[in-house]
Design an enzyme around this catalytic site. Structure first.
Site, PDB file in Angstrom:
ATOM      1  N   TYR A 185     -72.821  -9.392 -82.041  1.00  0.00           N
ATOM      2  CA  TYR A 185     -73.454 -10.313 -81.098  1.00  0.00           C
ATOM      3  C   TYR A 185     -74.611 -11.045 -81.754  1.00  0.00           C
ATOM      4  CZ  TYR A 185     -70.889  -7.058 -78.210  1.00  0.00           C
ATOM      5  OH  TYR A 185     -69.911  -6.265 -77.696  1.00  0.00           O
ATOM      6  N   VAL A 219     -70.230  -1.792 -75.464  1.00  0.00           N
ATOM      7  CA  VAL A 219     -71.238  -1.325 -74.506  1.00  0.00           C
ATOM      8  C   VAL A 219     -71.028   0.139 -74.107  1.00  0.00           C
ATOM      9  CG1 VAL A 219     -71.875  -3.568 -73.529  1.00  0.00           C
ATOM     10  CG2 VAL A 219     -69.988  -2.266 -72.508  1.00  0.00           C
ATOM     11  N   SER A 254     -65.946  -3.168 -76.304  1.00  0.00           N
ATOM     12  CA  SER A 254     -65.730  -4.347 -77.157  1.00  0.00           C
ATOM     13  C   SER A 254     -65.240  -4.028 -78.567  1.00  0.00           C
ATOM     14  CB  SER A 254     -67.016  -5.160 -77.267  1.00  0.00           C
ATOM     15  OG  SER A 254     -67.181  -5.910 -76.100  1.00  0.00           O
ATOM     16  N   TYR A 307     -56.991  -6.815 -70.267  1.00  0.00           N
ATOM     17  CA  TYR A 307     -58.293  -6.763 -70.940  1.00  0.00           C
ATOM     18  C   TYR A 307     -59.132  -5.570 -70.447  1.00  0.00           C
ATOM     19  CZ  TYR A 307     -63.083  -7.916 -72.216  1.00  0.00           C
ATOM     20  OH  TYR A 307     -64.367  -7.829 -72.702  1.00  0.00           O
ATOM     21  N   LYS A 360     -62.018  -5.477 -79.445  1.00  0.00           N
ATOM     22  CA  LYS A 360     -61.801  -6.908 -79.708  1.00  0.00           C
ATOM     23  C   LYS A 360     -61.208  -7.203 -81.086  1.00  0.00           C
ATOM     24  CE  LYS A 360     -65.148  -8.393 -76.235  1.00  0.00           C
ATOM     25  NZ  LYS A 360     -66.581  -8.569 -75.960  1.00  0.00           N
TER      26      LYS A 360
END
Ligand code: GLN
Length: 423
Positions: free
Chosen positions: A241, A259, A64, A189, A67
């Site tokens: 998060y 992760v 992530s 992705y 992102k």
């Protein structure tokens, strides 16, 4: 290298190396096989100097942490207005892989959760998925300062098991957020999440953001300052998060975790941090990574909300060089508050003087707001029948152009004094 800074970093790593809390991600089967004891910590300063300790050369998948970079890429390529119609900028208050959109807009809440990241991928210009991915990989590589590539095993592992992301992509298609084929978007992705980096690559990517979009090592501009500002803002409010509030409080830097066990943190204008340690807490953030960043922030004073700059120190000295002619020597970095302080002082003094001369040769850095304010000083003094001059020997602080318009600038104090006398 500063021996002292290296020692700080080694000590911070050692302090947290024995922590065994957390568990490596296993919902992507291939991620379960990483070495949980790996622990790398890297710091890249805004001039490109890198400090690293531990397993800073071990490659892992970016997950992530990709992102914010894909978000930056599409902001750069299609513009914020187009991106805003598809992706919001609000914290979601939900886990990263929640199958959800904003109740009202029916678009993903932000680009730091999977739904927003998948929508961002769909906005990358390109004739086909391969072209989109190449563009993305080129962009990441410029940020990292070396050619990056994909961990094919991790990519395949997620592609064959990623039902949840498939559910998200099809949901987005149903809401009209995704134009293309959801599976094609997902393929890009999954590849982006499987790009291999080290903690030092992450530090470099982070310091590219810290430098306003320029890779400090290569000097190559990857994105504009406006794109960086937007990206860092969303990282600050949504990057960690459900632990974003706690992170903003205890670490205080825009950040993003993945992760795979990586974390980046950015201290604008100063440095970028990259950490790698695979075991995650229940929010999906690296346990040792989080603790190491907390220690770094506390010990090196890196919290963005810490109030350190004294705008008062902007005026270094004042002296009268002739009756009614006062010189103000400014120094340091001149932003809004510093310029305001200087103008307020001059206007306050204006009863007792006829001409104010602001000497700028010791100003290190200045922004356009402060330039406009200095240029505008003359107008406000004129109203009281006074005059304001600037001294900027080689027009380094006040280059010719719009923000400096209206200013009367001399190369030396003597010449400014002569003009004051002629007046
Ligand atoms: N590839 C991962 C996923 O989509 C990335 C998630 C993460 O790093 N938080 O589930």
């Amino acid at each position: 290298m500063s021996v002292l800074v290296q020692k700080y970093l080694d000590e911070i790593r050692a302090e947290h190396a024995d922590i065994t809390d957390g568990a490596v991600a296993h919902y992507i089967p291939e991620l379960a096989s990483v070495d949980p004891s790996s622990f790398g910590l890297s710091l890249e300063l805004s001039d490109g100097y890198v400090y690293e300790t531990g397993d800073s050369a071990v490659e892992f998948t970016i997950q992530s942490i990709s992102k914010p970079f894909t978000y930056a890429l599409v902001l750069d390529q299609v513009g914020a207005d187009a991106v805003d119609t598809k992706i919001g900028v609000e914290p979601s208050g939900e886990p990263f892989n929640e199958i959800s959109v904003d109740n009202q807009t029916k678009t993903p809440k932000n680009a730091m959760i999977n739904a927003g990241a998948i929508a961002a991928v769909s906005l990358i210009p390109g004739a086909d998925p391969a072209e989109r991915f190449d563009r993305l990989l080129d962009f990441y590589s410029v940020c990292a300062g070396r050619r990056l590539d994909v961990d094919e095993e991790v990519y395949r592992s997620e592609k064959t098991t990623g039902s949840r992301n498939r559910a998200i992509a099809y949901m987005l298609q149903s809401f009209g957020v995704l134009d293309g084929d959801p599976d094609e978007v997902l393929d890009v992705y999954f590849r982006q999440c499987a790009i291999k980096v080290t903690s030092s690559d992450l530090a470099c990517m982070a310091s590219t953001l810290a430098r306003g979009g320029v890779n400090p090592g290569s000097g190559i501009r990857a994105m504009s300052p406006a794109v960086v500002q937007r990206t860092l803002s969303v990282m600050m409010t949504c990057g960690m998060y459900d632990a974003t509030g706690m992170w903003a409080t205890t670490v205080g830097m825009p950040a993003k975790s993945g992760v795979g066990g990586g974390i980046i943190a950015v201290l604008p204008s100063q440095l970028g941090i990259g950490v790698y340690s695979p075991p995650l807490d229940r929010n999906g953030n690296s346990v040792r990574g989080l603790r190491a960043c907390q220690s770094l922030s506390a010990q090196l004073g890196l919290h963005v909300m810490s109030v350190t700059r004294e705008s008062r120190s902007t005026i270094r000295a004042t002296h009268d060089i002739a009756p009614g002619v006062r010189v103000y020597e400014l120094h340091g970095d001149l932003l809004f508050a510093g310029a305001e302080r200087a103008l307020r002082t001059v206007e306050h003094d204006s009863d007792g003087i006829d001409v104010a001369i602001l000497e700028l040769s010791r100003v290190d850095d200045i922004n356009d707001v402060a330039r406009r304010m200095l240029a505008g000083m003359r107008e406000s003094l004129e109203r009281a029948g006074k005059e304001g001059y600037l001294v900027d020997p080689d027009r380094r602080v006040m280059p010719t152009g719009r923000p400096s318009a209206g200013a009367v600038i001399f190369p030396t104090v003597d010449e400014a004094l002569r003009a004051a006398r002629d007046r």
